[in-house]
Scaffold this active site. Structure first.
Site, short mmCIF file in Angstrom:
data_model
loop_
_atom_site.label_atom_id
_atom_site.label_comp_id
_atom_site.label_asym_id
_atom_site.label_seq_id
_atom_site.Cartn_x
_atom_site.Cartn_y
_atom_site.Cartn_z
N HIS A 147 33.32 38.61 39.89
CA HIS A 147 34.70 39.10 40.09
C HIS A 147 35.57 38.00 40.70
O HIS A 147 36.65 37.70 40.20
CB HIS A 147 34.65 40.33 41.00
CG HIS A 147 35.98 40.84 41.46
ND1 HIS A 147 36.56 41.98 40.94
CD2 HIS A 147 36.86 40.36 42.37
CE1 HIS A 147 37.73 42.18 41.53
NE2 HIS A 147 37.94 41.21 42.41
N GLU A 148 35.06 37.40 41.77
CA GLU A 148 35.86 36.37 42.44
C GLU A 148 36.06 35.16 41.51
O GLU A 148 37.14 34.56 41.50
CB GLU A 148 35.19 35.93 43.76
CG GLU A 148 35.01 37.06 44.78
CD GLU A 148 36.30 37.80 45.11
OE1 GLU A 148 37.39 37.24 44.93
OE2 GLU A 148 36.21 38.97 45.53
N HIS A 151 38.85 35.70 39.00
CA HIS A 151 40.22 35.65 39.52
C HIS A 151 40.93 34.33 39.19
O HIS A 151 42.15 34.28 39.11
CB HIS A 151 40.24 35.86 41.03
CG HIS A 151 40.37 37.30 41.42
ND1 HIS A 151 41.29 38.15 40.82
CD2 HIS A 151 39.72 38.04 42.34
CE1 HIS A 151 41.17 39.35 41.36
NE2 HIS A 151 40.23 39.32 42.28
N GLU A 208 42.97 42.63 39.28
CA GLU A 208 41.70 43.14 39.81
C GLU A 208 40.87 43.79 38.70
O GLU A 208 39.66 43.65 38.66
CB GLU A 208 41.96 44.14 40.94
CG GLU A 208 42.62 43.53 42.16
CD GLU A 208 41.83 42.41 42.80
OE1 GLU A 208 40.58 42.39 42.66
OE2 GLU A 208 42.44 41.53 43.43
N ASP A 212 37.26 42.71 37.64
CA ASP A 212 36.12 43.63 37.68
C ASP A 212 35.30 43.55 36.39
O ASP A 212 34.07 43.46 36.41
CB ASP A 212 36.60 45.09 37.86
CG ASP A 212 37.01 45.38 39.29
OD1 ASP A 212 36.58 44.64 40.21
OD2 ASP A 212 37.77 46.35 39.50
N HIS A 276 44.17 47.08 43.82
CA HIS A 276 42.88 47.52 43.28
C HIS A 276 42.99 48.95 42.77
O HIS A 276 43.61 49.79 43.42
CB HIS A 276 41.79 47.48 44.35
CG HIS A 276 41.59 46.13 44.95
ND1 HIS A 276 42.30 45.71 46.05
CD2 HIS A 276 40.78 45.10 44.61
CE1 HIS A 276 41.92 44.47 46.36
NE2 HIS A 276 41.01 44.08 45.49
N ARG A 282 37.11 51.63 39.07
CA ARG A 282 36.59 50.26 39.13
C ARG A 282 35.13 50.25 38.69
O ARG A 282 34.56 49.18 38.48
CB ARG A 282 36.75 49.68 40.54
CG ARG A 282 38.20 49.49 40.94
CD ARG A 282 38.34 48.73 42.22
NE ARG A 282 37.86 47.35 42.06
CZ ARG A 282 37.74 46.50 43.07
NH1 ARG A 282 38.04 46.89 44.30
NH2 ARG A 282 37.34 45.27 42.86
ZN LIG Z 1 39.59 40.77 43.51
#
Ligand SMILES: [Zn+2]
Length: 314
Positions: A147-148, A151, A208, A212, A276, A282
């Site tokens: 996820h990070e 980004h 986000e 995800d 989010h 999510r």
């Molecule tokens: Zn995030």
């Protein structure tokens, strides 16, 4: 843990260079952004070095820092040498009593504590459980790391170049292809209800939501690579009787972080301000886009988790 990060990072590279909708220039430059931004901070992440720096900053003495980390004094001195080389700064100078941090070391003190705190929080059950096997750990922690990483290439991250400058470095064609794919996510999440008649503001949550989905795909690829190299770890005997396949346990592992319950008032505030989506989406909104989920749980057409249309950005 570093293996898990390395696998996820390797898959990031693989995924970036493999997908066909991006032009050659974007693929190459994605790799360069990735190298500069994330590899430096994540691939070279050495927890022991961070812990050592933190201890030295707290203790202001090599001897006391060594004792705190259960290291010999000479091991601690060696670690300090590595820290100095990695960060290209003396970091500490000898004083009458102990050592005094340089300006650079002082500047790093707060970020290092924050990173260590974040890692500690991330590595707690049920997010990461050393007693569990790879399937749930890759589903959850692997998904979070992915996820990070994603980004860097979401609707915001894509606006920054490899050096972190605000600069649109994509070709028009690539930008348009990205926006079309992102629109699929915007349309999908706009259908989800947060509370009462309030739907997700999916333009707000786009970054986000993209992270995800991209993150869990990376976690899955990393896990599959890991299984290919160590098939004996696929389903350890102690988990074989739980009635779930390793693939199912990967997704159940992922969903663990989203066990949450919010008051309607709070949901209303979040719907307007939180970038989010609610935890439920999510999880469900992500896995419904993955054919791997449908296969793992044998979802039949017409069932709620069998997607009619799938989105995929990265
Ligand atoms: Zn995030």
């Amino acid at each position: 843990m570093s293996l898990l990060i390395g696998r996820a990072a390797g898959c990031r590279d693989e995924n970036l260079t493999r997908k066909s909708w991006r032009g050659q220039s974007l693929r190459l430059r994605c790799a360069s952004v990735w190298d500069n931004r994330a590899m430096i901070s994540l691939r070279n992440l050495d927890l022991n070095l961070l812990k050592a720096l933190d201890a030295l900053l707290d203790e202001r003495s090599v001897t006391r820092a060594a004792a705190r980390l259960n290291l010999t004094q000479s091991a601690m001195s060696g670690t300090l040498t590595r820290l100095r080389e990695s960060l290209d700064d003396p970091l500490f100078v000898r004083a009458q009593r102990g050592i005094v941090p340089t300006a650079r070391a002082l500047e790093l003190a707060a970020p290092v504590k924050r990173v260590l705190g974040d890692i500690e929080a991330l590595l707690q059950p049920p997010l990461f459980d050393p007693k569990m096997d790879d399937a749930p750990n890759y589903g959850n922690t692997g998904g979070t790391i992915g996820h990070e990483l994603t980004h860097a290439f979401d609707d915001e991250g894509r606006q920054f170049d490899a050096k972190g400058n605000l600069k649109d470095w994509w070709t028009k064609k690539d930008g348009k292809a990205f926006e079309e794919r992102a629109q699929c996510i915007v349309d999908q999440y706009a259908q989800y209800t947060v509370v009462d008649d309030i739907k997700i503001n999916s333009k707000l949550t786009l970054g986000e939501d993209v992270a995800d989905l991209g993150g869990l795909i990376l976690g899955w690829m990393a896990w599959k690579n890991q299984m290919a190299s160590m098939p004996q770890q696929a389903q350890p005997a102690q988990f074989a009787n739980e009635g779930l396949s390793p693939e199912q346990r990967f997704f159940v592992g992922y969903a663990q972080w989203a066990c949450e319950n919010d008051r309607p008032e709070n949901l209303r505030v979040s719907a307007a301000t939180d970038p989010h989506s609610p935890g439920k989406y999510r999880v469900n909104g992500v896995v419904i886009n993955m054919p791997e989920f449908e296969k793992a749980f044998n979802c039949k057409p017409g069932q709620p988790m069998a997607a009619v249309k799938r989105c995929r950005v990265w």
